[in-house]
Design a protein around this motif. Structure first.
Motif, PDB file in Angstrom:
ATOM      1  N   ALA A  49      47.699  34.267  36.138  1.00  0.00           N
ATOM      2  CA  ALA A  49      46.746  35.369  36.285  1.00  0.00           C
ATOM      3  C   ALA A  49      45.522  35.080  35.422  1.00  0.00           C
ATOM      4  O   ALA A  49      45.595  34.314  34.467  1.00  0.00           O
ATOM      5  CB  ALA A  49      47.371  36.698  35.859  1.00  0.00           C
ATOM      6  N   ALA A  50      44.410  35.700  35.781  1.00  0.00           N
ATOM      7  CA  ALA A  50      43.191  35.535  34.992  1.00  0.00           C
ATOM      8  C   ALA A  50      42.349  36.793  35.079  1.00  0.00           C
ATOM      9  O   ALA A  50      42.408  37.530  36.065  1.00  0.00           O
ATOM     10  CB  ALA A  50      42.389  34.335  35.472  1.00  0.00           C
ATOM     11  N   THR A  51      41.569  37.008  34.033  1.00  0.00           N
ATOM     12  CA  THR A  51      40.651  38.130  33.998  1.00  0.00           C
ATOM     13  C   THR A  51      39.274  37.638  33.598  1.00  0.00           C
ATOM     14  O   THR A  51      39.133  36.761  32.760  1.00  0.00           O
ATOM     15  CB  THR A  51      41.130  39.220  33.025  1.00  0.00           C
ATOM     16  OG1 THR A  51      40.155  40.269  32.952  1.00  0.00           O
ATOM     17  CG2 THR A  51      41.345  38.663  31.618  1.00  0.00           C
ATOM     18  N   SER A  52      38.270  38.209  34.223  1.00  0.00           N
ATOM     19  CA  SER A  52      36.903  37.894  33.836  1.00  0.00           C
ATOM     20  C   SER A  52      36.616  38.462  32.450  1.00  0.00           C
ATOM     21  O   SER A  52      37.397  39.248  31.897  1.00  0.00           O
ATOM     22  CB  SER A  52      35.926  38.476  34.853  1.00  0.00           C
ATOM     23  OG  SER A  52      36.037  39.898  34.875  1.00  0.00           O
ATOM     24  N   TRP A  53      35.465  38.101  31.904  1.00  0.00           N
ATOM     25  CA  TRP A  53      35.089  38.544  30.564  1.00  0.00           C
ATOM     26  C   TRP A  53      35.078  40.066  30.454  1.00  0.00           C
ATOM     27  O   TRP A  53      35.439  40.635  29.432  1.00  0.00           O
ATOM     28  CB  TRP A  53      33.720  37.979  30.193  1.00  0.00           C
ATOM     29  CG  TRP A  53      32.632  38.497  31.096  1.00  0.00           C
ATOM     30  CD1 TRP A  53      32.298  38.040  32.347  1.00  0.00           C
ATOM     31  CD2 TRP A  53      31.758  39.588  30.829  1.00  0.00           C
ATOM     32  NE1 TRP A  53      31.279  38.779  32.872  1.00  0.00           N
ATOM     33  CE2 TRP A  53      30.919  39.739  31.962  1.00  0.00           C
ATOM     34  CE3 TRP A  53      31.587  40.456  29.765  1.00  0.00           C
ATOM     35  CZ2 TRP A  53      29.932  40.720  32.033  1.00  0.00           C
ATOM     36  CZ3 TRP A  53      30.605  41.430  29.830  1.00  0.00           C
ATOM     37  CH2 TRP A  53      29.795  41.553  30.965  1.00  0.00           C
ATOM     38  N   SER A  54      34.691  40.723  31.530  1.00  0.00           N
ATOM     39  CA  SER A  54      34.575  42.178  31.495  1.00  0.00           C
ATOM     40  C   SER A  54      35.883  42.876  31.850  1.00  0.00           C
ATOM     41  O   SER A  54      36.020  44.082  31.620  1.00  0.00           O
ATOM     42  CB  SER A  54      33.504  42.633  32.482  1.00  0.00           C
ATOM     43  OG  SER A  54      33.933  42.352  33.808  1.00  0.00           O
ATOM     44  N   GLY A  55      36.800  42.131  32.445  1.00  0.00           N
ATOM     45  CA  GLY A  55      38.015  42.760  32.947  1.00  0.00           C
ATOM     46  C   GLY A  55      37.831  43.334  34.330  1.00  0.00           C
ATOM     47  O   GLY A  55      38.782  43.828  34.926  1.00  0.00           O
ATOM     48  N   GLY A  56      36.630  43.221  34.866  1.00  0.00           N
ATOM     49  CA  GLY A  56      36.350  43.811  36.157  1.00  0.00           C
ATOM     50  C   GLY A  56      36.871  43.026  37.337  1.00  0.00           C
ATOM     51  O   GLY A  56      37.014  43.562  38.437  1.00  0.00           O
ATOM     52  N   ASN A  57      37.158  41.767  37.096  1.00  0.00           N
ATOM     53  CA  ASN A  57      37.705  40.923  38.161  1.00  0.00           C
ATOM     54  C   ASN A  57      38.945  40.214  37.657  1.00  0.00           C
ATOM     55  O   ASN A  57      38.949  39.679  36.545  1.00  0.00           O
ATOM     56  CB  ASN A  57      36.669  39.913  38.637  1.00  0.00           C
ATOM     57  CG  ASN A  57      35.558  40.564  39.430  1.00  0.00           C
ATOM     58  OD1 ASN A  57      34.627  41.106  38.851  1.00  0.00           O
ATOM     59  ND2 ASN A  57      35.675  40.545  40.731  1.00  0.00           N
ATOM     60  N   THR A  58      39.957  40.205  38.478  1.00  0.00           N
ATOM     61  CA  THR A  58      41.211  39.544  38.131  1.00  0.00           C
ATOM     62  C   THR A  58      41.682  38.712  39.313  1.00  0.00           C
ATOM     63  O   THR A  58      41.246  38.905  40.455  1.00  0.00           O
ATOM     64  CB  THR A  58      42.301  40.563  37.752  1.00  0.00           C
ATOM     65  OG1 THR A  58      42.500  41.463  38.856  1.00  0.00           O
ATOM     66  CG2 THR A  58      41.914  41.359  36.522  1.00  0.00           C
ATOM     67  N   ASP A  59      42.584  37.794  39.023  1.00  0.00           N
ATOM     68  CA  ASP A  59      43.153  36.950  40.076  1.00  0.00           C
ATOM     69  C   ASP A  59      44.601  36.640  39.705  1.00  0.00           C
ATOM     70  O   ASP A  59      44.945  36.610  38.508  1.00  0.00           O
ATOM     71  CB  ASP A  59      42.342  35.666  40.217  1.00  0.00           C
ATOM     72  CG  ASP A  59      42.532  34.998  41.563  1.00  0.00           C
ATOM     73  OD1 ASP A  59      41.836  34.001  41.828  1.00  0.00           O
ATOM     74  OD2 ASP A  59      43.377  35.463  42.365  1.00  0.00           O
ATOM     75  N   TYR A  60      45.430  36.455  40.710  1.00  0.00           N
ATOM     76  CA  TYR A  60      46.853  36.220  40.491  1.00  0.00           C
ATOM     77  C   TYR A  60      47.358  35.141  41.443  1.00  0.00           C
ATOM     78  O   TYR A  60      46.871  35.016  42.577  1.00  0.00           O
ATOM     79  CB  TYR A  60      47.671  37.493  40.740  1.00  0.00           C
ATOM     80  CG  TYR A  60      47.300  38.657  39.862  1.00  0.00           C
ATOM     81  CD1 TYR A  60      46.301  39.554  40.243  1.00  0.00           C
ATOM     82  CD2 TYR A  60      47.942  38.862  38.644  1.00  0.00           C
ATOM     83  CE1 TYR A  60      45.954  40.628  39.427  1.00  0.00           C
ATOM     84  CE2 TYR A  60      47.612  39.923  37.829  1.00  0.00           C
ATOM     85  CZ  TYR A  60      46.614  40.799  38.230  1.00  0.00           C
ATOM     86  OH  TYR A  60      46.276  41.848  37.413  1.00  0.00           O
ATOM     87  N   VAL A  61      48.368  34.437  40.997  1.00  0.00           N
ATOM     88  CA  VAL A  61      49.079  33.545  41.909  1.00  0.00           C
ATOM     89  C   VAL A  61      49.893  34.421  42.845  1.00  0.00           C
ATOM     90  O   VAL A  61      50.330  35.528  42.482  1.00  0.00           O
ATOM     91  CB  VAL A  61      49.967  32.553  41.127  1.00  0.00           C
ATOM     92  CG1 VAL A  61      51.120  33.262  40.442  1.00  0.00           C
ATOM     93  CG2 VAL A  61      50.460  31.453  42.050  1.00  0.00           C
ATOM     94  N   GLY A  62      50.122  33.928  44.046  1.00  0.00           N
ATOM     95  CA  GLY A  62      50.725  34.767  45.067  1.00  0.00           C
ATOM     96  C   GLY A  62      52.078  35.362  44.726  1.00  0.00           C
ATOM     97  O   GLY A  62      52.372  36.516  45.063  1.00  0.00           O
TER      98      GLY A  62
END
Length: 128
Positions: A49-62
């Motif tokens: 998982a990852a989060t942008s600097w602001s926390g406004g965008n995130t991403d996850y492995v399926g």
């Protein structure tokens, strides 16, 4: 030198939850994109998982979507990984990683090579 310290790992049974924390030593941590990665025995490190600097965008492995949630509290210089409905296949050493180079960018990187600061890892073991 930026130090990242993970905590919150442990030995749990399948189906329960854990929350990992990644605490940073730098006061400008709010400018850092942060990712969680894991490495199981005999396997390559993988993005979780990852989060942008602001926390406004995130991403996850399926295979963790809908079960894991990444969040951050920039006032505490800490990023969290809430892991629900844990499965034995989630067993791994979990690492957090950070990089300030993506400050103001919308999407956080998901490739470990794009992070230049890493923690020492925390073990998560899920028994069936």
């Amino acid at each position: 030198q930026v130090q990242l310290v993970e905590s919150g790992g442990g030995l749990v049974q399948a189906g329960v939850s854990l929350r990992l924390s990644c605490a940073a030593s730098v006061r400008t941590f709010a400018r850092y994109a942060v990712g969680w990665f894991r490495q199981a025995p005999g396997k390559e490190r993988e993005f979780v998982a990852a989060t942008s600097w602001s926390g406004g965008n995130t991403d996850y492995v399926g295979n963790v979507k809908g079960r894991f949630t990444i969040s951050r509290d920039n006032a505490k210089n800490t990023v969290y990984l809430q892991m629900n409905s844990l499965k034995p296949e989630d067993t791994a050493v979990y690492y957090c990683a950070a990089n300030p180079a993506y400050y103001t960018q919308t999407n956080p990187p998901t490739n470990g090579a794009m992070y230049n600061y890493w923690g020492q890892g925390t073990q998560v073991t899920v028994s069936s």
